[in-house]
Design a protein around this motif. Structure first.
Motif, PDB file in Angstrom:
ATOM      1  N   GLY A 108       0.789  -1.225   0.000  1.00  0.00           N
ATOM      2  CA  GLY A 108       0.000   0.000   0.000  1.00  0.00           C
ATOM      3  C   GLY A 108       0.824   1.279   0.000  1.00  0.00           C
ATOM      4  N   ALA A 109       2.130   1.167   0.268  1.00  0.00           N
ATOM      5  CA  ALA A 109       2.965   2.369   0.344  1.00  0.00           C
ATOM      6  C   ALA A 109       3.095   3.070  -1.006  1.00  0.00           C
ATOM      7  CB  ALA A 109       4.342   2.016   0.897  1.00  0.00           C
ATOM      8  N   LYS A 110       3.287   2.305  -2.067  1.00  0.00           N
ATOM      9  CA  LYS A 110       3.391   2.916  -3.403  1.00  0.00           C
ATOM     10  C   LYS A 110       2.086   3.622  -3.772  1.00  0.00           C
ATOM     11  CE  LYS A 110       6.703  -0.183  -5.609  1.00  0.00           C
ATOM     12  NZ  LYS A 110       6.895  -1.170  -6.682  1.00  0.00           N
ATOM     13  N   GLU A 111       0.979   2.988  -3.441  1.00  0.00           N
ATOM     14  CA  GLU A 111      -0.323   3.600  -3.739  1.00  0.00           C
ATOM     15  C   GLU A 111      -0.519   4.873  -2.917  1.00  0.00           C
ATOM     16  OE1 GLU A 111      -0.425  -0.574  -5.063  1.00  0.00           O
ATOM     17  OE2 GLU A 111       0.195   0.358  -3.197  1.00  0.00           O
ATOM     18  N   ALA A 112      -0.056   4.858  -1.666  1.00  0.00           N
ATOM     19  CA  ALA A 112      -0.156   6.064  -0.830  1.00  0.00           C
ATOM     20  C   ALA A 112       0.665   7.200  -1.437  1.00  0.00           C
ATOM     21  CB  ALA A 112       0.308   5.765   0.594  1.00  0.00           C
ATOM     22  N   LEU A 113       1.851   6.881  -1.914  1.00  0.00           N
ATOM     23  CA  LEU A 113       2.674   7.906  -2.553  1.00  0.00           C
ATOM     24  C   LEU A 113       2.014   8.433  -3.831  1.00  0.00           C
ATOM     25  CD1 LEU A 113       6.236   6.431  -1.958  1.00  0.00           C
ATOM     26  CD2 LEU A 113       5.291   8.563  -1.000  1.00  0.00           C
ATOM     27  N   ALA A 114       1.364   7.540  -4.573  1.00  0.00           N
ATOM     28  CA  ALA A 114       0.646   7.984  -5.773  1.00  0.00           C
ATOM     29  C   ALA A 114      -0.500   8.925  -5.393  1.00  0.00           C
ATOM     30  CB  ALA A 114       0.124   6.783  -6.559  1.00  0.00           C
ATOM     31  N   ILE A 115      -1.213   8.591  -4.306  1.00  0.00           N
ATOM     32  CA  ILE A 115      -2.286   9.471  -3.825  1.00  0.00           C
ATOM     33  C   ILE A 115      -1.711  10.833  -3.482  1.00  0.00           C
ATOM     34  CG2 ILE A 115      -3.856   9.897  -1.873  1.00  0.00           C
ATOM     35  CD1 ILE A 115      -4.370   6.829  -1.838  1.00  0.00           C
ATOM     36  N   LEU A 116      -0.594  10.843  -2.756  1.00  0.00           N
ATOM     37  CA  LEU A 116      -0.008  12.104  -2.316  1.00  0.00           C
ATOM     38  C   LEU A 116       0.624  12.885  -3.458  1.00  0.00           C
ATOM     39  CD1 LEU A 116       1.415  11.003   1.128  1.00  0.00           C
ATOM     40  CD2 LEU A 116      -0.753  12.128   0.598  1.00  0.00           C
ATOM     41  N   LYS A 117       1.165  12.184  -4.443  1.00  0.00           N
ATOM     42  CA  LYS A 117       1.720  12.860  -5.620  1.00  0.00           C
ATOM     43  C   LYS A 117       0.614  13.597  -6.386  1.00  0.00           C
ATOM     44  CE  LYS A 117       4.113  12.049  -9.953  1.00  0.00           C
ATOM     45  NZ  LYS A 117       4.234  11.090 -11.032  1.00  0.00           N
ATOM     46  N   ASN A 118      -0.573  13.028  -6.340  1.00  0.00           N
ATOM     47  CA  ASN A 118      -1.725  13.610  -7.047  1.00  0.00           C
ATOM     48  C   ASN A 118      -2.752  14.166  -6.067  1.00  0.00           C
ATOM     49  OD1 ASN A 118      -1.100  12.842  -9.898  1.00  0.00           O
ATOM     50  ND2 ASN A 118      -0.985  10.841  -8.906  1.00  0.00           N
ATOM     51  N   ARG A 119      -2.315  14.647  -4.924  1.00  0.00           N
ATOM     52  CA  ARG A 119      -3.223  15.050  -3.853  1.00  0.00           C
ATOM     53  C   ARG A 119      -4.229  16.108  -4.289  1.00  0.00           C
ATOM     54  NH1 ARG A 119      -0.156  16.341   1.154  1.00  0.00           N
ATOM     55  NH2 ARG A 119       1.524  15.084   0.346  1.00  0.00           N
ATOM     56  N   ASP A 120      -3.825  17.014  -5.164  1.00  0.00           N
ATOM     57  CA  ASP A 120      -4.778  18.039  -5.605  1.00  0.00           C
ATOM     58  C   ASP A 120      -5.921  17.419  -6.400  1.00  0.00           C
ATOM     59  OD1 ASP A 120      -2.908  17.447  -7.634  1.00  0.00           O
ATOM     60  OD2 ASP A 120      -3.176  19.409  -8.594  1.00  0.00           O
ATOM     61  N   LYS A 121      -5.593  16.475  -7.245  1.00  0.00           N
ATOM     62  CA  LYS A 121      -6.626  15.811  -8.048  1.00  0.00           C
ATOM     63  C   LYS A 121      -7.465  14.867  -7.181  1.00  0.00           C
ATOM     64  CE  LYS A 121      -4.045  16.240 -12.304  1.00  0.00           C
ATOM     65  NZ  LYS A 121      -3.223  15.577 -13.303  1.00  0.00           N
ATOM     66  N   VAL A 122      -6.818  14.153  -6.275  1.00  0.00           N
ATOM     67  CA  VAL A 122      -7.541  13.253  -5.371  1.00  0.00           C
ATOM     68  C   VAL A 122      -8.526  14.060  -4.527  1.00  0.00           C
ATOM     69  CG1 VAL A 122      -7.294  11.706  -3.376  1.00  0.00           C
ATOM     70  CG2 VAL A 122      -5.731  11.493  -5.320  1.00  0.00           C
ATOM     71  N   SER A 123      -8.047  15.169  -3.985  1.00  0.00           N
ATOM     72  CA  SER A 123      -8.907  16.020  -3.158  1.00  0.00           C
ATOM     73  C   SER A 123     -10.060  16.593  -3.976  1.00  0.00           C
ATOM     74  CB  SER A 123      -8.090  17.150  -2.539  1.00  0.00           C
ATOM     75  OG  SER A 123      -8.917  17.960  -1.744  1.00  0.00           O
ATOM     76  N   ASN A 124      -9.759  17.064  -5.169  1.00  0.00           N
ATOM     77  CA  ASN A 124     -10.807  17.608  -6.031  1.00  0.00           C
ATOM     78  C   ASN A 124     -11.841  16.547  -6.357  1.00  0.00           C
ATOM     79  OD1 ASN A 124     -11.361  18.149  -9.376  1.00  0.00           O
ATOM     80  ND2 ASN A 124     -11.933  19.731  -7.910  1.00  0.00           N
ATOM     81  N   PHE A 125     -11.381  15.348  -6.711  1.00  0.00           N
ATOM     82  CA  PHE A 125     -12.295  14.266  -7.053  1.00  0.00           C
ATOM     83  C   PHE A 125     -13.158  13.875  -5.853  1.00  0.00           C
ATOM     84  CE2 PHE A 125     -13.456   9.797  -7.487  1.00  0.00           C
ATOM     85  CZ  PHE A 125     -14.107   9.822  -8.698  1.00  0.00           C
ATOM     86  N   CYS A 126     -12.495  13.651  -4.711  1.00  0.00           N
ATOM     87  CA  CYS A 126     -13.225  13.171  -3.528  1.00  0.00           C
ATOM     88  C   CYS A 126     -14.129  14.244  -2.923  1.00  0.00           C
ATOM     89  CB  CYS A 126     -12.239  12.681  -2.473  1.00  0.00           C
ATOM     90  SG  CYS A 126     -11.343  11.195  -2.938  1.00  0.00           S
ATOM     91  N   CYS A 127     -13.572  15.413  -2.682  1.00  0.00           N
ATOM     92  CA  CYS A 127     -14.320  16.460  -1.976  1.00  0.00           C
ATOM     93  C   CYS A 127     -15.304  17.184  -2.888  1.00  0.00           C
ATOM     94  CB  CYS A 127     -13.361  17.477  -1.362  1.00  0.00           C
ATOM     95  SG  CYS A 127     -12.261  16.779  -0.123  1.00  0.00           S
ATOM     96  N   ASP A 128     -14.840  17.579  -4.057  1.00  0.00           N
ATOM     97  CA  ASP A 128     -15.671  18.403  -4.926  1.00  0.00           C
ATOM     98  C   ASP A 128     -16.599  17.586  -5.816  1.00  0.00           C
ATOM     99  OD1 ASP A 128     -14.353  20.606  -3.849  1.00  0.00           O
ATOM    100  OD2 ASP A 128     -12.815  20.579  -5.392  1.00  0.00           O
ATOM    101  N   ILE A 129     -16.046  16.607  -6.496  1.00  0.00           N
ATOM    102  CA  ILE A 129     -16.876  15.836  -7.431  1.00  0.00           C
ATOM    103  C   ILE A 129     -17.817  14.903  -6.667  1.00  0.00           C
ATOM    104  CG2 ILE A 129     -16.870  14.140  -9.298  1.00  0.00           C
ATOM    105  CD1 ILE A 129     -14.243  15.416 -10.274  1.00  0.00           C
ATOM    106  N   ILE A 130     -17.244  13.961  -5.917  1.00  0.00           N
ATOM    107  CA  ILE A 130     -18.097  13.003  -5.198  1.00  0.00           C
ATOM    108  C   ILE A 130     -18.897  13.714  -4.109  1.00  0.00           C
ATOM    109  CG2 ILE A 130     -18.169  10.910  -3.786  1.00  0.00           C
ATOM    110  CD1 ILE A 130     -17.456  10.406  -6.742  1.00  0.00           C
TER     111      ILE A 130
END
Length: 185
Positions: A85-107
């Motif tokens: 899960g560490a690589k996936e966590a780093l991918a989430i954090l590398k794309n944190r702006d998009k993850v946040s936008n998708f999760c908070c704003d879109i969903i």
């Protein structure tokens, strides 16, 4: 320097277009799905679905907020040790702006809209089932309750997401890693 800035702007424009398309498709699916699910079920089931929609939006929003607040350093260490899960966590954090936008704003936005329309649908069904009820009072009461539940839940979730950002991000990454591995098999 100018070349990287132009590349970044093109990437941002591409993300905005993708976000708009995601929102349209997901909103259509969520609205259609909730309408179909709520059509021929009891009022209790309608309330349960409505509460689920609200809390799903809050839960996914927590993931987006945690991604913005999480610290990368422990995940680099975990990835070096090949922790699941560490690589996936780093991918989430590398794309944190998009993850946040998708999760908070879109969903989150879609769940807010769907919960509001579900509350309106529920109020219509309640008034139809119980004509003696005051339609305006039922509608305003349900809408106010949905708004208060959404805002209150998000307030608690925000504090929790910031305080436990790394844990939430890691849990999310572990879930993603399970699906990635299953997909490869």
């Amino acid at each position: 320097m100018q070349k990287n800035k132009k590349k970044s702007n093109n990437s941002n424009i591409k993300w905005v277009i993708q976000a708009v398309l995601f929102t349209f498709v997901l909103s259509t699916i969520f609205n259609a799905g909730s309408s179909v699910m709520l059509e021929d079920v009891s009022i209790i089931i309608k309330v349960i679905v409505l509460i689920f929609i609200i809390f799903f939006g809050v839960l996914v929003g927590m993931i987006g907020m945690a991604a913005m607040a999480a610290d990368e350093v422990p995940f680099h260490s975990m990835a070096a040790r090949k922790v699941k899960g560490a690589k996936e966590a780093l991918a989430i954090l590398k794309n944190r702006d998009k993850v946040s936008n998708f999760c908070c704003d879109i969903i989150g936005g879609i769940c807010g809209i769907v919960s509001g329309s579900s509350a309106a649908f529920l109020s219509v069904r309640l008034v139809a089932a119980y004509p003696a009820l005051n339609a305006m009072a039922i509608t305003l009461g349900l809408m106010g309750t949905v708004a208060a539940l959404s805002v209150g839940s998000n307030a608690v979730a925000t504090k929790y997401s910031v305080d436990y950002a790394n844990e939430i991000t890691y849990f999310t990454a572990k879930v993603i890693s399970v699906f990635k591995r299953k997909k490869k098999r």
